[in-house]
Design a protein around this motif. Sequence first.
Motif, PDB file in Angstrom:
ATOM      1  N   SER A   1      53.610  41.632  47.456  1.00 56.13           N
ATOM      2  CA  SER A   1      53.026  40.129  47.458  1.00 56.13           C
ATOM      3  C   SER A   1      51.688  40.046  48.045  1.00 56.13           C
ATOM      4  O   SER A   1      50.954  39.279  47.525  1.00 56.13           O
ATOM      5  CB  SER A   1      54.195  39.502  48.044  1.00 56.13           C
ATOM      6  OG  SER A   1      53.784  38.091  47.918  1.00 56.13           O
TER       7      SER A   1
ATOM      8  N   ARG B   1      44.167  38.055  44.052  1.00 59.22           N
ATOM      9  CA  ARG B   1      44.151  36.654  43.573  1.00 59.22           C
ATOM     10  C   ARG B   1      42.945  36.193  44.263  1.00 59.22           C
ATOM     11  O   ARG B   1      42.095  35.630  43.745  1.00 59.22           O
ATOM     12  CB  ARG B   1      45.389  35.949  43.851  1.00 59.22           C
ATOM     13  CG  ARG B   1      45.200  34.462  43.371  1.00 59.22           C
ATOM     14  CD  ARG B   1      46.540  33.559  43.472  1.00 59.22           C
ATOM     15  NE  ARG B   1      47.630  34.391  43.227  1.00 59.22           N
ATOM     16  CZ  ARG B   1      48.852  34.095  43.955  1.00 59.22           C
ATOM     17  NH1 ARG B   1      49.028  33.271  44.771  1.00 59.22           N
ATOM     18  NH2 ARG B   1      49.726  34.838  43.675  1.00 59.22           N
ATOM     19  N   ASP B   2      42.840  36.409  45.700  1.00 58.44           N
ATOM     20  CA  ASP B   2      41.700  35.926  46.358  1.00 58.44           C
ATOM     21  C   ASP B   2      40.267  36.572  46.016  1.00 58.44           C
ATOM     22  O   ASP B   2      39.363  35.783  45.789  1.00 58.44           O
ATOM     23  CB  ASP B   2      41.971  36.174  47.892  1.00 58.44           C
ATOM     24  CG  ASP B   2      42.977  35.297  48.369  1.00 58.44           C
ATOM     25  OD1 ASP B   2      43.457  34.250  47.878  1.00 58.44           O
ATOM     26  OD2 ASP B   2      43.475  35.620  49.595  1.00 58.44           O
TER      27      ASP B   2
ATOM     28  N   PHE C   1      39.581  37.524  42.870  1.00 56.22           N
ATOM     29  CA  PHE C   1      39.068  36.847  41.578  1.00 56.22           C
ATOM     30  C   PHE C   1      38.677  35.675  41.908  1.00 56.22           C
ATOM     31  O   PHE C   1      37.562  34.829  41.188  1.00 56.22           O
ATOM     32  CB  PHE C   1      40.471  37.051  40.631  1.00 56.22           C
ATOM     33  CG  PHE C   1      40.452  38.290  39.842  1.00 56.22           C
ATOM     34  CD1 PHE C   1      39.437  38.886  39.050  1.00 56.22           C
ATOM     35  CD2 PHE C   1      41.410  38.875  40.056  1.00 56.22           C
ATOM     36  CE1 PHE C   1      39.328  39.948  38.539  1.00 56.22           C
ATOM     37  CE2 PHE C   1      41.553  40.355  39.299  1.00 56.22           C
ATOM     38  CZ  PHE C   1      40.593  40.695  38.745  1.00 56.22           C
ATOM     39  N   ARG C   2      39.453  34.843  42.853  1.00 55.34           N
ATOM     40  CA  ARG C   2      39.095  33.448  43.168  1.00 55.34           C
ATOM     41  C   ARG C   2      37.643  33.406  43.698  1.00 55.34           C
ATOM     42  O   ARG C   2      36.831  32.435  43.508  1.00 55.34           O
ATOM     43  CB  ARG C   2      40.102  32.775  44.030  1.00 55.34           C
ATOM     44  CG  ARG C   2      39.904  31.118  44.182  1.00 55.34           C
ATOM     45  CD  ARG C   2      41.131  30.708  44.979  1.00 55.34           C
ATOM     46  NE  ARG C   2      42.134  30.897  44.543  1.00 55.34           N
ATOM     47  CZ  ARG C   2      43.525  31.204  44.790  1.00 55.34           C
ATOM     48  NH1 ARG C   2      43.509  31.087  46.247  1.00 55.34           N
ATOM     49  NH2 ARG C   2      44.570  31.366  44.352  1.00 55.34           N
TER      50      ARG C   2
ATOM     51  N   ILE D   1      49.102  41.226  46.037  1.00 50.43           N
ATOM     52  CA  ILE D   1      48.848  40.142  44.906  1.00 50.43           C
ATOM     53  C   ILE D   1      47.971  39.193  45.209  1.00 50.43           C
ATOM     54  O   ILE D   1      46.968  38.765  44.632  1.00 50.43           O
ATOM     55  CB  ILE D   1      50.156  39.685  44.035  1.00 50.43           C
ATOM     56  CG1 ILE D   1      51.178  40.569  43.381  1.00 50.43           C
ATOM     57  CG2 ILE D   1      49.740  38.361  43.208  1.00 50.43           C
ATOM     58  CD1 ILE D   1      52.467  40.198  42.922  1.00 50.43           C
ATOM     59  N   ASP D   2      48.196  38.682  46.411  1.00 50.01           N
ATOM     60  CA  ASP D   2      47.483  37.585  47.109  1.00 50.01           C
ATOM     61  C   ASP D   2      45.985  38.107  47.533  1.00 50.01           C
ATOM     62  O   ASP D   2      45.167  37.286  47.167  1.00 50.01           O
ATOM     63  CB  ASP D   2      48.131  37.256  48.628  1.00 50.01           C
ATOM     64  CG  ASP D   2      49.191  36.299  48.339  1.00 50.01           C
ATOM     65  OD1 ASP D   2      49.564  35.956  47.213  1.00 50.01           O
ATOM     66  OD2 ASP D   2      49.940  36.523  49.316  1.00 50.01           O
ATOM     67  N   ASP D   3      45.799  39.452  47.706  1.00 45.87           N
ATOM     68  CA  ASP D   3      44.362  40.011  47.933  1.00 45.87           C
ATOM     69  C   ASP D   3      43.769  40.100  46.586  1.00 45.87           C
ATOM     70  O   ASP D   3      42.610  39.713  46.659  1.00 45.87           O
ATOM     71  CB  ASP D   3      44.527  41.392  48.433  1.00 45.87           C
ATOM     72  CG  ASP D   3      45.161  41.493  49.666  1.00 45.87           C
ATOM     73  OD1 ASP D   3      44.973  40.542  50.500  1.00 45.87           O
ATOM     74  OD2 ASP D   3      45.415  42.651  50.137  1.00 45.87           O
TER      75      ASP D   3
END
Length: 73
Positions: A55, A62-63, A65-66, A58-60
């Motif tokens: 998880s 996502r951040d 790309f954000r 995934i957050d890494d």
Amino acid sequence: MGEMISMIAHQWRQPLSAISSTSGSIKIKARLNKLDNDTATELADNISNLSQHLSSTIDDFRDFFRHNKVEEL
């Protein structure tokens, strides 16, 4: 994009393998009536920790790309 997906797959492969192995261990120990409460708790904790690592990965990403999308604007 392909390189990024390859990196994600690499980050996930080891924890997924460990989850599968731990799950198999639970099944075997249960069938042999060797699954005591302490062992069950330890193995469940291992699966939980590995899942949290996935998880976090995934957050890494996502951040990552954000941040890129903000920079592109």
